[in-house]
Every structure is written in structure tokens, then in C-alpha cells.
Enzyme design. Sequence first.
Site, mmCIF file in Angstrom:
data_model
loop_
_atom_site.group_PDB
_atom_site.id
_atom_site.type_symbol
_atom_site.label_atom_id
_atom_site.label_comp_id
_atom_site.label_asym_id
_atom_site.label_seq_id
_atom_site.Cartn_x
_atom_site.Cartn_y
_atom_site.Cartn_z
ATOM 1 N N MET A 178 -11.827 -5.464 5.698
ATOM 2 C CA MET A 178 -11.279 -4.326 6.583
ATOM 3 C C MET A 178 -10.051 -5.652 7.725
ATOM 4 S SD MET A 178 -9.787 -2.160 4.812
ATOM 5 C CE MET A 178 -8.959 -1.434 5.701
ATOM 6 N N MET A 219 -12.524 4.306 0.119
ATOM 7 C CA MET A 219 -13.176 4.493 1.249
ATOM 8 C C MET A 219 -13.579 6.321 0.243
ATOM 9 S SD MET A 219 -9.579 3.190 2.636
ATOM 10 C CE MET A 219 -8.718 2.973 1.651
ATOM 11 N N SER A 270 0.915 -1.526 -0.150
ATOM 12 C CA SER A 270 -0.079 0.081 0.089
ATOM 13 C C SER A 270 0.937 1.255 0.243
ATOM 14 C CB SER A 270 -0.876 -0.063 1.500
ATOM 15 O OG SER A 270 -1.247 0.924 1.896
ATOM 16 N N ASP A 320 -5.002 3.589 -1.779
ATOM 17 C CA ASP A 320 -5.631 3.814 -1.442
ATOM 18 C C ASP A 320 -6.392 5.475 -1.410
ATOM 19 O OD1 ASP A 320 -6.275 1.545 0.593
ATOM 20 O OD2 ASP A 320 -4.165 2.366 1.532
ATOM 21 N N MET A 352 -9.250 7.717 -0.113
ATOM 22 C CA MET A 352 -9.421 8.374 1.407
ATOM 23 C C MET A 352 -10.506 10.362 0.813
ATOM 24 S SD MET A 352 -7.312 7.339 4.144
ATOM 25 C CE MET A 352 -6.538 6.070 3.962
ATOM 26 N N HIS A 411 -1.366 -1.602 -4.096
ATOM 27 C CA HIS A 411 -2.601 -1.527 -3.263
ATOM 28 C C HIS A 411 -2.649 0.371 -3.434
ATOM 29 C CE1 HIS A 411 -5.917 -2.125 -1.430
ATOM 30 N NE2 HIS A 411 -5.128 -0.874 -0.283
ATOM 31 N N ASP A 422 -6.931 -6.504 4.490
ATOM 32 C CA ASP A 422 -5.994 -4.869 5.229
ATOM 33 C C ASP A 422 -6.116 -4.585 5.911
ATOM 34 O OD1 ASP A 422 -4.992 -2.114 3.697
ATOM 35 O OD2 ASP A 422 -6.789 -1.746 2.883
HETATM 36 C C1 DX5 Z 1 -6.120 1.870 5.880
HETATM 37 C C2 DX5 Z 1 -5.538 1.469 4.400
HETATM 38 C C3 DX5 Z 1 -5.183 0.505 4.559
HETATM 39 C C4 DX5 Z 1 -3.150 0.302 5.041
HETATM 40 C C5 DX5 Z 1 -2.691 -0.772 5.698
HETATM 41 O O1 DX5 Z 1 -7.733 2.299 5.689
HETATM 42 O O2 DX5 Z 1 -7.310 0.595 3.804
HETATM 43 O O3 DX5 Z 1 -4.122 -0.341 3.090
HETATM 44 O O4 DX5 Z 1 -2.526 1.773 4.122
HETATM 45 O O5 DX5 Z 1 -1.539 0.008 6.185
HETATM 46 P P1 DX5 Z 1 -1.100 -1.075 6.937
HETATM 47 O O6 DX5 Z 1 -0.253 -2.127 6.752
HETATM 48 O O7 DX5 Z 1 -0.040 0.101 7.599
HETATM 49 O O8 DX5 Z 1 -1.791 -0.810 7.993
HETATM 50 ZN ZN ZN Z 2 -6.034 -0.176 1.255
#
Ligand code: DX5
Ligand code: ZN
Length: 218
Positions: free
Chosen positions: A136, A67, A7, A34, A36, A32, A174
Site C-alpha cells: 500500500m 480491507m 480500481s 476494493d 471496505m 481491482h 496500490d
Molecule cells: C485505497 C484502495 C485503492 C484505491 C486507489 O484504499 O485500496 O485501490 O482505489 O485509488 P487511487 O489510484 O486513486 O489512489
Molecule cells: Zn485497493
Amino acid sequence: MIKVAPSILSADFSRLYDEVKKVEEAGADLLHIDVMDGHFVPNITIGPPVISCLRKKSSLPFDVHLMITNPERYVEDFIKAGADILTVHVESTIHIHRLIQTIKEKGALPAVALNPSTPLSALDYILEDVYMVLIMTVNPGFGGQSFIKGMLNKISELKSKIVSKNLDVLIQVDGGINEKNAREIVEAGADVLVAGSAIYNAQDPACVIRQLKNLPPA
Ligand code: DX5
Ligand code: ZN
């Protein structure tokens, strides 16, 4: 073989291209990304323009985790920007069934994500239609949080559902994954492991990716 999706949330965004190359060379299977919006989760990251810039420079499949509220407004933009897999949260839209069909029509692989407190029954009537389910294992919004142990049962229950229905649906996990807990997560049924801080904070990301895949050191 287990797939690993680093990620970029934990990357140094001032050197984003180098950070993508780094995990590509270290053996990542997917990237990956993310997304937000400050509404669905209490944090803001990036949108389609950044993804389309990276798309021109990386050959990794882009695994885009939305997200955001009102994802239906933006799925086309993210697919045009280069998303290969597009993941939407079931909690973020009223019409998840329609949204999955739209993602397919626009040419990406549809995936659905469940927050930790969302039951697996939210997948009833859609499990057959998705490429992947994202479980999640932290509350979404930030990297570097601790894995919620109670989610192991959720992963194994989902695995049983998929096997009993004889479906070809991947389970992605994740949040809070590292080289120490990866084994039990895979044993519970995970096919794709997302890891942000465990990979980007490591001295040797290639070594961590091999450990997540349970491969011997190179
Ligand atoms: C959290 C994200 C994850 C995040 C995971 O909302 O969806 O993808 O980057 O990070 P780690 O592996 O550090 O928990
Ligand atoms: Zn994620």
C-alpha cells in the site's frame, strides 16, 4: 510486461457494468475491487453480491482487495462470488498463515497486503506461500490520495528479498499511482500497478493504461 489493475473504487457506481466494460476495452489486465467494511478502514464499499453480478458479465480476472476485519469469516463468500485473486491485510487477522492456506484450498490465488507503516518482516514465513504481495502506497480507505514516496524503498527491498530467495511472487502496488510516477514504481520492482482515479478520471483511459505500461500511444 507490467500488468495494470484499474480500481473500480473511482468508478461511477450508478453505471458499474459500463464502467467495468470501459476499462476492459481499454486494456486492463485485472479488475481491482476494493472491499471496505467501515472497521478496518474508515469507509464502506461493496460485498459478494455485487461481485457475483459483475462476474456474470466480465471475463477479466477479479483481483479482490479485502480491507475488512475478521476476513476469515468471509473469504469463502468472496471466492464463490468470483474472486480470482484474494488479498488480505496482514494487519487484519491473527492467523495469516492459516488464512493463506484456506484461500488456496477454496480455489483462489492468495495475496497479502501491507499498510504503509507495516514492516516487510511481517512477510517472514509466508512469502513462500503467496501469489502476490500488495504494497500500500497510501493509507487504505479512499481513492485519490497522494503516493507516499518513502514506499519506493519498501518496494525495492521486497524485490531484493524475492529475487534472493528465487521466488515467483508478484509485487502489486496500490495508491496514488499515475502516468507520471509509474516509471519509478516499476523501476523499484512493481509487477502490477493498481490505479483508480488516474484511470477513471481520465478522458482516455486506454491512453493512461498504455502510459502506465510504458507502451507508445496506439
Ligand atoms: C485505497 C484502495 C485503492 C484505491 C486507489 O484504499 O485500496 O485501490 O482505489 O485509488 P487511487 O489510484 O486513486 O489512489
Ligand atoms: Zn485497493
